[in-house]
Motif scaffolding. Structure first.
Motif, PDB file in Angstrom:
ATOM      1  N   UNK A  66       0.826  -1.211   0.000  1.00 26.35           N
ATOM      2  CA  UNK A  66       0.000   0.000   0.000  1.00 26.35           C
ATOM      3  C   UNK A  66       0.861   1.262   0.000  1.00 26.35           C
ATOM      4  N   UNK A  67       1.875   1.267   0.860  1.00 28.05           N
ATOM      5  CA  UNK A  67       2.745   2.435   0.960  1.00 28.05           C
ATOM      6  C   UNK A  67       3.534   2.607  -0.336  1.00 28.05           C
ATOM      7  N   UNK A  68       4.055   1.519  -0.867  1.00 27.26           N
ATOM      8  CA  UNK A  68       4.860   1.622  -2.075  1.00 27.26           C
ATOM      9  C   UNK A  68       4.008   2.007  -3.292  1.00 27.26           C
ATOM     10  N   UNK A  69       2.750   1.603  -3.315  1.00 29.54           N
ATOM     11  CA  UNK A  69       1.855   2.063  -4.390  1.00 29.54           C
ATOM     12  C   UNK A  69       1.658   3.575  -4.294  1.00 29.54           C
ATOM     13  N   UNK A  70       1.589   4.069  -3.079  1.00 31.67           N
ATOM     14  CA  UNK A  70       1.460   5.512  -2.895  1.00 31.67           C
ATOM     15  C   UNK A  70       2.741   6.238  -3.319  1.00 31.67           C
ATOM     16  N   UNK A  74       3.209   9.214  -5.946  1.00 35.67           N
ATOM     17  CA  UNK A  74       4.005  10.408  -5.689  1.00 35.67           C
ATOM     18  C   UNK A  74       4.994  10.641  -6.827  1.00 35.67           C
ATOM     19  N   UNK A  75       5.658   9.583  -7.255  1.00 45.12           N
ATOM     20  CA  UNK A  75       6.626   9.667  -8.350  1.00 45.12           C
ATOM     21  C   UNK A  75       5.931  10.146  -9.632  1.00 45.12           C
ATOM     22  N   UNK A  76       4.786   9.583  -9.929  1.00 42.93           N
ATOM     23  CA  UNK A  76       4.020   9.995 -11.108  1.00 42.93           C
ATOM     24  C   UNK A  76       3.574  11.447 -10.979  1.00 42.93           C
ATOM     25  N   UNK A  93      13.969  13.770  -1.289  1.00 46.21           N
ATOM     26  CA  UNK A  93      13.663  13.168   0.007  1.00 46.21           C
ATOM     27  C   UNK A  93      14.493  13.829   1.110  1.00 46.21           C
ATOM     28  N   UNK A  94      15.771  14.065   0.834  1.00 45.59           N
ATOM     29  CA  UNK A  94      16.629  14.712   1.833  1.00 45.59           C
ATOM     30  C   UNK A  94      16.193  16.159   2.054  1.00 45.59           C
ATOM     31  N   UNK A  95      15.768  16.829   0.988  1.00 41.97           N
ATOM     32  CA  UNK A  95      15.288  18.200   1.130  1.00 41.97           C
ATOM     33  C   UNK A  95      14.023  18.227   1.987  1.00 41.97           C
ATOM     34  N   UNK A  96      13.120  17.266   1.755  1.00 44.43           N
ATOM     35  CA  UNK A  96      11.915  17.174   2.584  1.00 44.43           C
ATOM     36  C   UNK A  96      12.302  17.022   4.061  1.00 44.43           C
ATOM     37  N   UNK A  97      13.323  16.202   4.327  1.00 39.26           N
ATOM     38  CA  UNK A  97      13.713  15.911   5.704  1.00 39.26           C
ATOM     39  C   UNK A  97      14.483  17.064   6.343  1.00 39.26           C
ATOM     40  N   UNK A 120       9.616   5.932   3.733  1.00 40.57           N
ATOM     41  CA  UNK A 120       8.866   5.404   2.592  1.00 40.57           C
ATOM     42  C   UNK A 120       9.551   5.745   1.273  1.00 40.57           C
ATOM     43  N   UNK A 121      10.008   6.984   1.143  1.00 40.39           N
ATOM     44  CA  UNK A 121      10.707   7.372  -0.082  1.00 40.39           C
ATOM     45  C   UNK A 121      12.036   6.644  -0.187  1.00 40.39           C
ATOM     46  N   UNK A 122      12.768   6.531   0.916  1.00 40.48           N
ATOM     47  CA  UNK A 122      14.042   5.781   0.888  1.00 40.48           C
ATOM     48  C   UNK A 122      13.823   4.357   0.389  1.00 40.48           C
TER      49      UNK A 122
END
Length: 144
Positions: A66-70, A74-76, A93-97, A120-122
């Protein structure tokens, strides 16, 4: 767009430009400027929905289907702006963090979201890298 939003957007664009070059920023600006107001509103709505939906899954493993489908969603979504490379996804991802403004935005949705989003992004980007290596193994072997 308000001056505050222009400054915020300019800062994000500068961070991306500094780290990855101007191509993604220019492509993002071109794409965004080509969209109708309705399309822009739909893109913003989709962005918010992705992060709200992810927060609802915070008790799942970041590796769950479920998480990876999300994360695919996100990628799309990012493709509305530019064609994000694996390196760019990891950097985003690093910028978000690291950026307090992003962290604050995600914490407003759910206090646990920043850490869960990062994990999740990692996980997603690690899978993309593994997939790339598998698909290019013959080429890599031949070059060594």
């Amino acid at each position: 767009m308000s001056k505050k939003k222009n400054k915020k957007q300019a800062k994000v664009e500068k961070q991306i430009s500094d780290q990855y070059g101007d191509q993604e920023v220019k492509q993002s600006q071109q794409n965004w400027n080509s969209y109708s107001d309705e399309k822009k509103a739909a893109i913003i709505k989709e962005s918010n929905e992705i992060f709200v939906d992810l927060a609802k899954l915070k008790d799942e493993d970041p590796d769950s289907e479920k998480v990876q489908q999300l994360m695919v969603r996100w990628h799309q979504f990012l493709m509305n702006f530019y064609d994000p490379s694996i390196e760019l996804l990891r950097g985003l991802n690093e910028m978000y963090a690291d950026d307090p403004k992003f962290k604050k935005k995600f914490e407003k949705i759910d206090p646990d979201l920043p850490d869960f989003l990062h994990a999740s992004i990692d996980t997603y980007v690690d899978k993309l890298e593994d997939q790339w290596v598998e698909e290019n193994q013959n080429t890599l072997d031949n070059e060594l």
